[in-house]
Design a protein around this motif. Structure first.
Motif, PDB file in Angstrom:
ATOM      1  N   UNK A 171       0.813  -1.231   0.000  1.00 21.08           N
ATOM      2  CA  UNK A 171       0.000   0.000   0.000  1.00 21.08           C
ATOM      3  C   UNK A 171       0.841   1.274   0.000  1.00 21.08           C
ATOM      4  N   UNK A 172       1.908   1.288   0.776  1.00 21.12           N
ATOM      5  CA  UNK A 172       2.749   2.496   0.823  1.00 21.12           C
ATOM      6  C   UNK A 172       3.570   2.625  -0.459  1.00 21.12           C
ATOM      7  N   UNK A 173       4.005   1.493  -1.007  1.00 21.05           N
ATOM      8  CA  UNK A 173       4.703   1.546  -2.296  1.00 21.05           C
ATOM      9  C   UNK A 173       3.770   2.114  -3.366  1.00 21.05           C
ATOM     10  N   UNK A 174       2.508   1.683  -3.309  1.00 17.03           N
ATOM     11  CA  UNK A 174       1.532   2.180  -4.288  1.00 17.03           C
ATOM     12  C   UNK A 174       1.369   3.689  -4.178  1.00 17.03           C
ATOM     13  N   UNK A 175       1.355   4.195  -2.925  1.00 18.75           N
ATOM     14  CA  UNK A 175       1.276   5.647  -2.734  1.00 18.75           C
ATOM     15  C   UNK A 175       2.487   6.325  -3.369  1.00 18.75           C
ATOM     16  N   UNK A 176       3.662   5.714  -3.215  1.00 20.11           N
ATOM     17  CA  UNK A 176       4.862   6.256  -3.842  1.00 20.11           C
ATOM     18  C   UNK A 176       4.756   6.274  -5.364  1.00 20.11           C
ATOM     19  N   UNK A 177       4.168   5.220  -5.921  1.00 20.94           N
ATOM     20  CA  UNK A 177       3.982   5.172  -7.378  1.00 20.94           C
ATOM     21  C   UNK A 177       3.038   6.286  -7.839  1.00 20.94           C
ATOM     22  N   UNK A 219      -7.616   1.835  -7.971  1.00 22.74           N
ATOM     23  CA  UNK A 219      -6.847   0.604  -7.764  1.00 22.74           C
ATOM     24  C   UNK A 219      -6.466   0.454  -6.291  1.00 22.74           C
ATOM     25  N   UNK A 220      -6.097   1.560  -5.666  1.00 22.68           N
ATOM     26  CA  UNK A 220      -5.744   1.513  -4.237  1.00 22.68           C
ATOM     27  C   UNK A 220      -6.936   1.078  -3.389  1.00 22.68           C
ATOM     28  N   UNK A 221      -8.097   1.615  -3.720  1.00 19.70           N
ATOM     29  CA  UNK A 221      -9.306   1.273  -2.962  1.00 19.70           C
ATOM     30  C   UNK A 221      -9.681  -0.198  -3.161  1.00 19.70           C
ATOM     31  N   UNK A 222      -9.433  -0.712  -4.356  1.00 23.92           N
ATOM     32  CA  UNK A 222      -9.814  -2.086  -4.662  1.00 23.92           C
ATOM     33  C   UNK A 222      -8.827  -3.101  -4.073  1.00 23.92           C
TER      34      UNK A 222
END
Length: 254
Positions: A175-181, A242-245
């Motif tokens: 999740x945090x990596x996704x925020x970085x992306x 995508x993050x929510x899913x």
């Protein structure tokens, strides 16, 4: 609630039109009547001074951002995972990263031209610099934030380092990596406009804006800016959905 979100943009559009009427100088602030036709014909080159249609230039910019962002992701995530897992590597790279991180991507332009000459590689390098550090720092933070109890349980059950990385660390940090992306892509998208101002570039939204400025076509500049904004917004919405899913399970921890 959705209507409330539209109020401020509508107010700004109305204020823009009123200001354009009062100023009465299309070079300083063109009216909506001169901008809307450009936006309404994104596949026509008739409105873009022969530099290709809005859609063509947007496609070129998206390709450049995608390439630079992908390279940044492929470098930053593995490095971030290793730094997050290894105290030695973290101390080895940390000072260098802290020195390089505050340098604006545009400050690298002269070096990009010196190292890679004029062309796609220089543009991709500037985009890479813009996207790299947010992804790297979030990956490090994500790996370090994985609960120790999860790691201890995996170790107790006999998992090796590879299994711990793939089945505990990476999913826990995702999740945090996704925020970085998401942040990295936003910065990369901002960088492409400036990168396309480099000499020798003949396509892209950044080039289109600079070309329009040289001919005093402020309406085309604003149309290009609007397209940049909508593409950035669309991509951010995709990241959020995508993050929510994929990471809705984070809410269960709070």
């Amino acid at each position: 609630m959705r209507y409330q979100r539209a109020l401020l943009p509508l107010f700004l559009v109305a204020a823009w039109e009123a200001a354009a009427f009062l100023i009465n100088n299309p070079f300083i602030l063109p009216s909506l009547a001169t901008v809307v036709p450009i936006l309404a014909n994104p596949f026509s080159a008739s409105y873009t001074l022969g530099t290709g249609s809005l859609a063509e230039n947007a496609a070129v910019s998206i390709q450049r951002v995608s390439l630079g962002f992908t390279i940044a992701m492929l470098v930053a995530i593995p490095l971030g995972v290793m730094m997050g897992r290894s105290q030695v590597l973290n101390e080895l790279f940390d000072s260098l990263i802290e020195i390089l991180r505050p340098i604006p991507p545009l400050a690298w332009v002269p070096l990009a031209l010196a190292w890679f000459k004029i062309g796609l590689t220089s543009i991709v390098f500037i985009i890479f610099i813009g996207a790299f550090f947010p992804i790297l720092l979030n990956t490090i933070d994500g790996v370090k934030s994985v609960k120790k109890t999860w790691l201890e349980v995996a170790t107790t059950l006999g998992a090796n380092e590879r299994q711990i990385l793939l089945k505990v660390v990476f999913p826990g940090a995702a999740p945090i990596i996704w925020t970085g992306l998401r942040v990295g892509f936003g910065i990369a998208w901002m960088c492409v406009v400036a990168a396309e101002w480099l000499p020798g570039i003949t396509r892209g939204l950044g080039y289109l804006i600079l070309y329009a400025y040289n001919f005093g076509q402020t309406n085309l500049i604003i149309a290009g800016m609007v397209v940049i904004g909508f593409i950035g917004l669309s991509i951010d919405i995709i990241f959020k959905k995508a993050e929510k899913r994929w990471f809705s399970w984070r809410g269960l921890e709070r």
